[in-house]
Design an enzyme around this catalytic site. Structure first.
Site, PDB file in Angstrom:
ATOM      1  N   ASP A 130       0.812  -1.232   0.000  1.00 42.15           N
ATOM      2  CA  ASP A 130       0.000   0.000   0.000  1.00 42.15           C
ATOM      3  C   ASP A 130       0.844   1.279   0.000  1.00 42.15           C
ATOM      4  O   ASP A 130       0.353   2.344   0.346  1.00 42.15           O
ATOM      5  CB  ASP A 130      -0.971  -0.020   1.193  1.00 42.15           C
ATOM      6  CG  ASP A 130      -0.406   0.593   2.456  1.00 42.15           C
ATOM      7  OD1 ASP A 130       0.794   0.411   2.727  1.00 42.15           O
ATOM      8  OD2 ASP A 130      -1.168   1.270   3.164  1.00 42.15           O
ATOM      9  N   GLU A 131       2.104   1.171  -0.411  1.00 43.02           N
ATOM     10  CA  GLU A 131       3.005   2.312  -0.253  1.00 43.02           C
ATOM     11  C   GLU A 131       4.008   2.395  -1.399  1.00 43.02           C
ATOM     12  O   GLU A 131       4.556   1.367  -1.813  1.00 43.02           O
ATOM     13  CB  GLU A 131       3.749   2.082   1.075  1.00 43.02           C
ATOM     14  CG  GLU A 131       4.558   3.223   1.551  1.00 43.02           C
ATOM     15  CD  GLU A 131       5.405   2.824   2.774  1.00 43.02           C
ATOM     16  OE1 GLU A 131       5.056   1.856   3.485  1.00 43.02           O
ATOM     17  OE2 GLU A 131       6.424   3.487   2.971  1.00 43.02           O
TER      18      GLU A 131
HETATM   19  N1  DCP Z   1      -0.507  -4.724   8.046  1.00 44.01           N
HETATM   20  C1  DCP Z   1      -0.550  -5.926   8.732  1.00 44.01           C
HETATM   21  N2  DCP Z   1       0.043  -6.040   9.974  1.00 44.01           N
HETATM   22  C2  DCP Z   1       0.650  -4.965  10.540  1.00 44.01           C
HETATM   23  C3  DCP Z   1       0.711  -3.734   9.859  1.00 44.01           C
HETATM   24  C4  DCP Z   1       0.108  -3.646   8.590  1.00 44.01           C
HETATM   25  O1  DCP Z   1      -1.112  -6.895   8.222  1.00 44.01           O
HETATM   26  N3  DCP Z   1       1.213  -5.079  11.758  1.00 44.01           N
HETATM   27  C5  DCP Z   1      -1.188  -4.630   6.738  1.00 44.01           C
HETATM   28  C6  DCP Z   1      -2.596  -4.083   6.944  1.00 44.01           C
HETATM   29  C7  DCP Z   1      -2.528  -2.671   6.459  1.00 44.01           C
HETATM   30  C8  DCP Z   1      -1.438  -2.719   5.412  1.00 44.01           C
HETATM   31  O2  DCP Z   1      -0.539  -3.740   5.841  1.00 44.01           O
HETATM   32  O3  DCP Z   1      -3.780  -2.237   5.957  1.00 44.01           O
HETATM   33  C9  DCP Z   1      -0.698  -1.411   5.220  1.00 44.01           C
HETATM   34  O4  DCP Z   1       0.010  -1.061   6.398  1.00 44.01           O
HETATM   35  P1  DCP Z   1       0.058   0.411   6.950  1.00 44.01           P
HETATM   36  O5  DCP Z   1       1.088   0.439   8.007  1.00 44.01           O
HETATM   37  O6  DCP Z   1       0.172   1.396   5.835  1.00 44.01           O
HETATM   38  O7  DCP Z   1      -1.333   0.591   7.694  1.00 44.01           O
HETATM   39  P2  DCP Z   1      -2.736   1.033   7.138  1.00 44.01           P
HETATM   40  O8  DCP Z   1      -2.713   1.322   5.671  1.00 44.01           O
HETATM   41  O9  DCP Z   1      -3.739   0.009   7.551  1.00 44.01           O
HETATM   42  O10 DCP Z   1      -3.072   2.327   7.966  1.00 44.01           O
HETATM   43  P3  DCP Z   1      -2.505   3.809   7.740  1.00 44.01           P
HETATM   44  O11 DCP Z   1      -3.709   4.613   7.360  1.00 44.01           O
HETATM   45  O12 DCP Z   1      -1.955   4.193   9.062  1.00 44.01           O
HETATM   46  O13 DCP Z   1      -1.476   3.767   6.657  1.00 44.01           O
HETATM   47 MG    MG Z   2      -1.236   2.565   4.838  1.00 44.94          MG
END
Ligand code: DCP
Ligand code: MG
Length: 408
Positions: A130-131
């Site tokens: 996602d990055e």
């Molecule tokens: N992920 C996971 N376990 C973790 C961290 C992340 O499975 N400990 C997965 C779920 C997230 C995705 O990776 O949706 C992307 O990680 P991010 O750290 O970018 O977190 P999010 O996109 O969910 O939230 P944010 O809005 O803070 O970026």
């Molecule tokens: Mg994210």
């Protein structure tokens, strides 16, 4: 060297424009895309979670769920204490929606996002599902960078249906901090003259490359923020932390010269999918493999990858991993062949109970050239005789016996 001084003859390079994109609560946003009723609601996505159960850990939580204290890596049991399940307490306004991880789906959404990014950046570095970083120096200018970043967000929202936060800065490390600064739905532009000021209040633990241990050590030296780090004595930092100390000092000052370089090409492309428990219905297994084969072939086509090896993975209870692969005389991009070969390789498991299946193409070739003309693979008849002709294992690629790790 005095601050700001340039070495004689150093090229006067224009400031780069680096854009960092990080999707908001990504897995939860994907769930919302296919279940719009979840918009605006607290959503928790659990790894190893099954509906109705209390096992597993939180992969991510929507921002509404985070308000209740739910966070990544928390046990589902603990999350449920903060935020009960709507399914259990339909009348409770402080309840949320829990969904199991569906990585195949998220990967698909992620690659749709990346496709847009490749269109909009001069170079793109994918960091995770996602990055990504984009170098957009030649696509925009500082005075219109905010509009450009807004355009990136809007295209992702319109075409893929998931929200992103974007940061723009002259270096990668600052761009990442900028995208994180106003999440969710953030858009932060840090122009070259503003970098030091933007970084100054940021917690030293958030500086790229500072883990929890180093953060504690820095705090012991009275360094709490990036600003403190930027004005520390670089020689002391080097003495304390070695070359790493010097790197951190530079990052805190916005002196991160890493170019936005694409990642190396993948060695293989694969997709896999688990059944609930195990299935004895071999037709179901065949259909699932056909779906995965089509998805993998499609991804290879989109990445301009030719493949020389086509394989399947079959997991049988309790958790026995079997991999079978067939190598081809030369690289191809041929979805029908992926389908035929995987179905053929699957035949051996017709009487087995199956937990999980996967399809993988490997020995990838990204060179831009005409697809090799392959005797034996040109006509449907020939393909059928090759793939259904009962080749024995000795003809299969010895490297095709892949481990579980390599498969993913
Ligand atoms: N992920 C996971 N376990 C973790 C961290 C992340 O499975 N400990 C997965 C779920 C997230 C995705 O990776 O949706 C992307 O990680 P991010 O750290 O970018 O977190 P999010 O996109 O969910 O939230 P944010 O809005 O803070 O970026
Ligand atoms: Mg994210």
């Amino acid at each position: 060297m005095v601050d700001g001084e340039r070495l004689p003859g150093a090229p006067d390079r224009p400031e780069r424009i680096v854009l960092h994109v990080d999707m908001d609560c990504f897995y939860a946003s994907c769930e919302r895309r296919r279940e719009p009723e979840l918009r605006g609601e607290p959503v928790v996505v659990g790894m190893g979670y099954e509906p109705g159960e209390t096992v597993g850990a939180v992969a991510t939580a929507s921002y509404e769920a985070r308000e209740y204290g739910v966070e990544s890596a928390q046990a589902i049991g603990a999350a449920l204490e903060n935020l009960p399940r709507k399914a259990d307490e339909p009348d409770n306004p402080d309840a949320g929606f829990y969904r199991p991880v569906d990585l195949d789906f998220y990967q698909d959404v992620g690659s749709d996002v990346k496709e847009i990014l490749y269109e909009l950046g001069d170079t793109v570095r994918e960091v995770s599902i996602d990055e990504a970083y984009l170098d957009v120096t030649d696509r925009t200018a500082w005075d219109v960078a905010e509009g450009f970043a807004r355009h990136v967000k809007q295209r992702i929202a319109r075409e893929v249906g998931v929200p992103a936060s974007v940061g723009v800065a002259p270096d990668m490390s600052t761009a990442k901090l900028a995208s994180d600064h106003d999440k969710p739905d953030g858009l932060v532009v840090v122009e070259p003259g503003e970098v030091r000021e933007f970084l100054a209040p940021i917690d030293v633990a958030d500086v790229h490359g500072v883990g929890p241990v180093r953060a504690r050590e820095l705090r012991e030296l009275g360094i709490e923020t990036a600003g403190d780090l930027a004005s520390a004595d670089p020689y002391e930092l080097t003495e304390e932390f070695g070359e790493r100390g010097r790197d951190l000092y530079r990052r805190a000052r916005g002196e991160d010269n890493r170019p936005v370089e694409p990642r190396g090409k993948p060695k293989s492309l694969s997709r896999e999918s688990a059944f609930d428990g195990a299935t004895d219905d071999f037709e179901r297994v065949r259909e699932q493999v056909a779906t995965l084969a089509a998805a993998v072939a499609d991804r290879a086509t989109r990445k301009d990858a030719f493949y020389r090896t086509i394989g399947v993975k079959v997991v049988t209870p309790p958790y026995d991993v079997h991999t079978r692969a067939e190598s081809l005389p030369g690289p191809v991009d041929d979805p029908e062949l992926v389908d035929a070969v995987t179905q053929d390789l699957l035949g051996e498991f017709a009487d087995e109970s199956v937990r999980k299946v996967g399809v993988r193409v490997s020995n990838l070739d990204f060179s831009e050239r005409e697809q090799a003309s392959l005797d034996g693979f040109e006509s449907d008849d020939a393909a059928a005789s090759t793939t259904h002709g009962g080749r024995d294992r000795s003809e299969r690629d010895p490297d095709g016996q892949v481990s579980l790790d390599e498969f993913d």
